[in-house]
Motif scaffolding. Sequence first.
Motif, PDB file in Angstrom:
ATOM      1  N   SER A   1      -2.070 -17.686  -4.151  1.00 33.44           N
ATOM      2  CA  SER A   1      -0.783 -17.687  -4.844  1.00 33.44           C
ATOM      3  C   SER A   1      -0.926 -18.297  -6.241  1.00 33.44           C
ATOM      4  CB  SER A   1       0.242 -18.466  -4.021  1.00 33.44           C
ATOM      5  OG  SER A   1       1.480 -18.497  -4.675  1.00 33.44           O
ATOM      6  N   LYS A   2      -1.654 -19.387  -6.342  1.00 39.71           N
ATOM      7  CA  LYS A   2      -1.857 -20.033  -7.645  1.00 39.71           C
ATOM      8  C   LYS A   2      -2.667 -19.138  -8.581  1.00 39.71           C
ATOM      9  CE  LYS A   2      -3.466 -24.211  -9.947  1.00 39.71           C
ATOM     10  NZ  LYS A   2      -3.587 -23.495 -11.172  1.00 39.71           N
ATOM     11  N   LEU A   3      -3.703 -18.484  -8.066  1.00 44.98           N
ATOM     12  CA  LEU A   3      -4.491 -17.578  -8.906  1.00 44.98           C
ATOM     13  C   LEU A   3      -3.631 -16.451  -9.465  1.00 44.98           C
ATOM     14  CD1 LEU A   3      -7.808 -17.312  -6.875  1.00 44.98           C
ATOM     15  CD2 LEU A   3      -7.597 -18.093  -9.243  1.00 44.98           C
ATOM     16  N   ILE A   4      -2.771 -15.895  -8.632  1.00 42.32           N
ATOM     17  CA  ILE A   4      -1.897 -14.815  -9.096  1.00 42.32           C
ATOM     18  C   ILE A   4      -0.900 -15.346 -10.122  1.00 42.32           C
ATOM     19  CG2 ILE A   4      -0.083 -13.216  -8.377  1.00 42.32           C
ATOM     20  CD1 ILE A   4      -1.707 -12.839  -5.760  1.00 42.32           C
ATOM     21  N   ASP A   5      -0.337 -16.528  -9.870  1.00 44.14           N
ATOM     22  CA  ASP A   5       0.575 -17.134 -10.846  1.00 44.14           C
ATOM     23  C   ASP A   5      -0.137 -17.405 -12.170  1.00 44.14           C
ATOM     24  OD1 ASP A   5       2.598 -17.026  -8.991  1.00 44.14           O
ATOM     25  OD2 ASP A   5       2.512 -19.162  -8.466  1.00 44.14           O
TER      26      ASP A   5
ATOM     27  N   ARG B   1      -3.866 -21.661   5.404  1.00 40.66           N
ATOM     28  CA  ARG B   1      -2.737 -21.939   4.512  1.00 40.66           C
ATOM     29  C   ARG B   1      -3.225 -22.369   3.125  1.00 40.66           C
ATOM     30  NH1 ARG B   1       2.481 -25.723   5.181  1.00 40.66           N
ATOM     31  NH2 ARG B   1       3.643 -24.759   3.494  1.00 40.66           N
ATOM     32  N   LYS B   2      -4.293 -23.143   3.086  1.00 42.72           N
ATOM     33  CA  LYS B   2      -4.855 -23.556   1.796  1.00 42.72           C
ATOM     34  C   LYS B   2      -5.322 -22.331   1.003  1.00 42.72           C
ATOM     35  CE  LYS B   2      -7.329 -27.251   1.821  1.00 42.72           C
ATOM     36  NZ  LYS B   2      -8.442 -28.206   1.980  1.00 42.72           N
ATOM     37  N   GLU B   3      -5.875 -21.336   1.707  1.00 46.76           N
ATOM     38  CA  GLU B   3      -6.297 -20.106   1.036  1.00 46.76           C
ATOM     39  C   GLU B   3      -5.083 -19.314   0.527  1.00 46.76           C
ATOM     40  OE1 GLU B   3      -9.492 -18.813   0.145  1.00 46.76           O
ATOM     41  OE2 GLU B   3      -9.656 -20.980   0.393  1.00 46.76           O
ATOM     42  N   PHE B   4      -3.998 -19.296   1.287  1.00 47.80           N
ATOM     43  CA  PHE B   4      -2.771 -18.666   0.803  1.00 47.80           C
ATOM     44  C   PHE B   4      -2.299 -19.367  -0.470  1.00 47.80           C
ATOM     45  CE2 PHE B   4      -1.522 -17.238   5.336  1.00 47.80           C
ATOM     46  CZ  PHE B   4      -2.064 -15.979   5.141  1.00 47.80           C
ATOM     47  N   MET B   5      -2.349 -20.696  -0.490  1.00 51.38           N
ATOM     48  CA  MET B   5      -1.932 -21.455  -1.669  1.00 51.38           C
ATOM     49  C   MET B   5      -2.833 -21.164  -2.865  1.00 51.38           C
ATOM     50  SD  MET B   5      -1.125 -25.157  -0.027  1.00 51.38           S
ATOM     51  CE  MET B   5       0.063 -25.389   1.275  1.00 51.38           C
ATOM     52  N   ARG B   6      -4.130 -21.107  -2.613  1.00 53.50           N
ATOM     53  CA  ARG B   6      -5.089 -20.825  -3.686  1.00 53.50           C
ATOM     54  C   ARG B   6      -4.841 -19.434  -4.265  1.00 53.50           C
ATOM     55  NH1 ARG B   6     -10.263 -18.758  -4.702  1.00 53.50           N
ATOM     56  NH2 ARG B   6     -10.425 -17.784  -2.667  1.00 53.50           N
TER      57      ARG B   6
ATOM     58  N   ASP C   1      -7.838  -8.970 -14.309  1.00 55.87           N
ATOM     59  CA  ASP C   1      -8.796  -8.048 -13.702  1.00 55.87           C
ATOM     60  C   ASP C   1      -9.720  -8.741 -12.701  1.00 55.87           C
ATOM     61  OD1 ASP C   1      -7.774  -5.911 -15.161  1.00 55.87           O
ATOM     62  OD2 ASP C   1      -9.128  -6.297 -16.849  1.00 55.87           O
ATOM     63  N   LEU C   2      -9.788 -10.059 -12.770  1.00 56.27           N
ATOM     64  CA  LEU C   2     -10.689 -10.789 -11.878  1.00 56.27           C
ATOM     65  C   LEU C   2      -9.966 -11.487 -10.730  1.00 56.27           C
ATOM     66  CD1 LEU C   2     -13.024 -12.399 -14.570  1.00 56.27           C
ATOM     67  CD2 LEU C   2     -13.423 -10.342 -13.210  1.00 56.27           C
ATOM     68  N   VAL C   3      -8.642 -11.447 -10.708  1.00 55.72           N
ATOM     69  CA  VAL C   3      -7.875 -12.186  -9.701  1.00 55.72           C
ATOM     70  C   VAL C   3      -8.254 -11.773  -8.283  1.00 55.72           C
ATOM     71  CG1 VAL C   3      -5.566 -12.593  -8.760  1.00 55.72           C
ATOM     72  CG2 VAL C   3      -5.947 -12.754 -11.190  1.00 55.72           C
ATOM     73  N   LEU C   4      -8.284 -10.487  -8.016  1.00 53.75           N
ATOM     74  CA  LEU C   4      -8.603 -10.031  -6.664  1.00 53.75           C
ATOM     75  C   LEU C   4     -10.028 -10.437  -6.275  1.00 53.75           C
ATOM     76  CD1 LEU C   4      -7.192  -8.699  -4.350  1.00 53.75           C
ATOM     77  CD2 LEU C   4      -8.006  -6.497  -5.143  1.00 53.75           C
ATOM     78  N   ASP C   5     -10.953 -10.403  -7.236  1.00 53.41           N
ATOM     79  CA  ASP C   5     -12.318 -10.861  -6.947  1.00 53.41           C
ATOM     80  C   ASP C   5     -12.311 -12.338  -6.561  1.00 53.41           C
ATOM     81  OD1 ASP C   5     -13.353  -8.357  -7.522  1.00 53.41           O
ATOM     82  OD2 ASP C   5     -13.812  -8.863  -9.612  1.00 53.41           O
ATOM     83  N   TYR C   6     -11.539 -13.146  -7.288  1.00 55.13           N
ATOM     84  CA  TYR C   6     -11.457 -14.575  -6.977  1.00 55.13           C
ATOM     85  C   TYR C   6     -10.823 -14.808  -5.604  1.00 55.13           C
ATOM     86  CZ  TYR C   6     -12.437 -15.638 -11.934  1.00 55.13           C
ATOM     87  OH  TYR C   6     -12.992 -15.738 -13.174  1.00 55.13           O
ATOM     88  N   ILE C   7      -9.763 -14.068  -5.324  1.00 56.96           N
ATOM     89  CA  ILE C   7      -9.064 -14.246  -4.046  1.00 56.96           C
ATOM     90  C   ILE C   7      -9.980 -13.879  -2.875  1.00 56.96           C
ATOM     91  CG2 ILE C   7      -7.210 -13.330  -2.584  1.00 56.96           C
ATOM     92  CD1 ILE C   7      -5.519 -13.119  -5.142  1.00 56.96           C
TER      93      ILE C   7
ATOM     94  N   PHE D   1       1.358 -13.799  -0.599  1.00 51.16           N
ATOM     95  CA  PHE D   1       0.673 -15.092  -0.655  1.00 51.16           C
ATOM     96  C   PHE D   1       1.664 -16.234  -0.880  1.00 51.16           C
ATOM     97  CE2 PHE D   1      -3.197 -12.519  -1.742  1.00 51.16           C
ATOM     98  CZ  PHE D   1      -3.872 -12.826  -0.578  1.00 51.16           C
ATOM     99  N   ARG D   2       2.637 -16.038  -1.747  1.00 54.87           N
ATOM    100  CA  ARG D   2       3.643 -17.081  -1.985  1.00 54.87           C
ATOM    101  C   ARG D   2       4.442 -17.357  -0.708  1.00 54.87           C
ATOM    102  NH1 ARG D   2       6.344 -14.954  -6.172  1.00 54.87           N
ATOM    103  NH2 ARG D   2       4.653 -15.649  -7.512  1.00 54.87           N
ATOM    104  N   HIS D   3       4.821 -16.283  -0.012  1.00 56.91           N
ATOM    105  CA  HIS D   3       5.621 -16.415   1.208  1.00 56.91           C
ATOM    106  C   HIS D   3       4.884 -17.252   2.254  1.00 56.91           C
ATOM    107  CE1 HIS D   3       8.490 -15.224   4.303  1.00 56.91           C
ATOM    108  NE2 HIS D   3       7.468 -14.865   5.072  1.00 56.91           N
ATOM    109  N   TYR D   4       3.616 -16.900   2.533  1.00 54.39           N
ATOM    110  CA  TYR D   4       2.883 -17.614   3.578  1.00 54.39           C
ATOM    111  C   TYR D   4       2.312 -18.947   3.103  1.00 54.39           C
ATOM    112  CZ  TYR D   4       3.697 -13.928   6.854  1.00 54.39           C
ATOM    113  OH  TYR D   4       4.319 -13.049   7.693  1.00 54.39           O
ATOM    114  N   ALA D   5       2.227 -19.153   1.788  1.00 60.88           N
ATOM    115  CA  ALA D   5       1.773 -20.447   1.275  1.00 60.88           C
ATOM    116  C   ALA D   5       2.902 -21.459   1.234  1.00 60.88           C
ATOM    117  CB  ALA D   5       1.188 -20.273  -0.124  1.00 60.88           C
TER     118      ALA D   5
END
Length: 184
Positions: free
Chosen positions: A153-157, A146-151, A167-173, A82-86
Amino acid sequence: LPFLQPAPTPPILPSLQRLDLDWPNPKNPDRPPPERVPHPFDASRDVCLSFHDPDKTGSLADLREIAGRNRQSLGELLALFFRHYAWDVDYRNLVVAPRTACVLPKANKAELDCWPQNPHLAIEDPFETHYDVAHVLKYPKHQLVRKEFMRASKLIDDAAAQRVDPDLVLDYICEPLPVPDQVM
């Protein structure tokens, strides 16, 4: 696929088109170069359909060994993806090229294959190198992706910094977002 070739360190996947057909065995000096065949719909072009086939050479174990050199976890690879493509890909100037496991200058593709110089994702078809498989992705959709890649990436950060429950990051993504009317 293109992310797993050059981006992780060490890379996880080689380019199967750049590997010699005999790899990991010594190259056969008597083997003719890969055959180029006429394009089925465009007589002015030819294509190279050759690639390393692990099933034919018994090299799957060797490829797994190469992939195993990378010790990053699946979570780390997802974050890097996600960071790479964002943030890291220069969409305006570069073309993703899975055939060569690298990026190519978009200006070269414009000159050689008449590709448009646009600011969004371009992916060279690994067999028909004159063809941009991402040409159907128009700029508004590119911006949305690209906005979704950025979102993501930010959620993971944020999860890494413990601002979001990991535990909820993947659900949010993976949560579907409403698409604005003008982008459809």
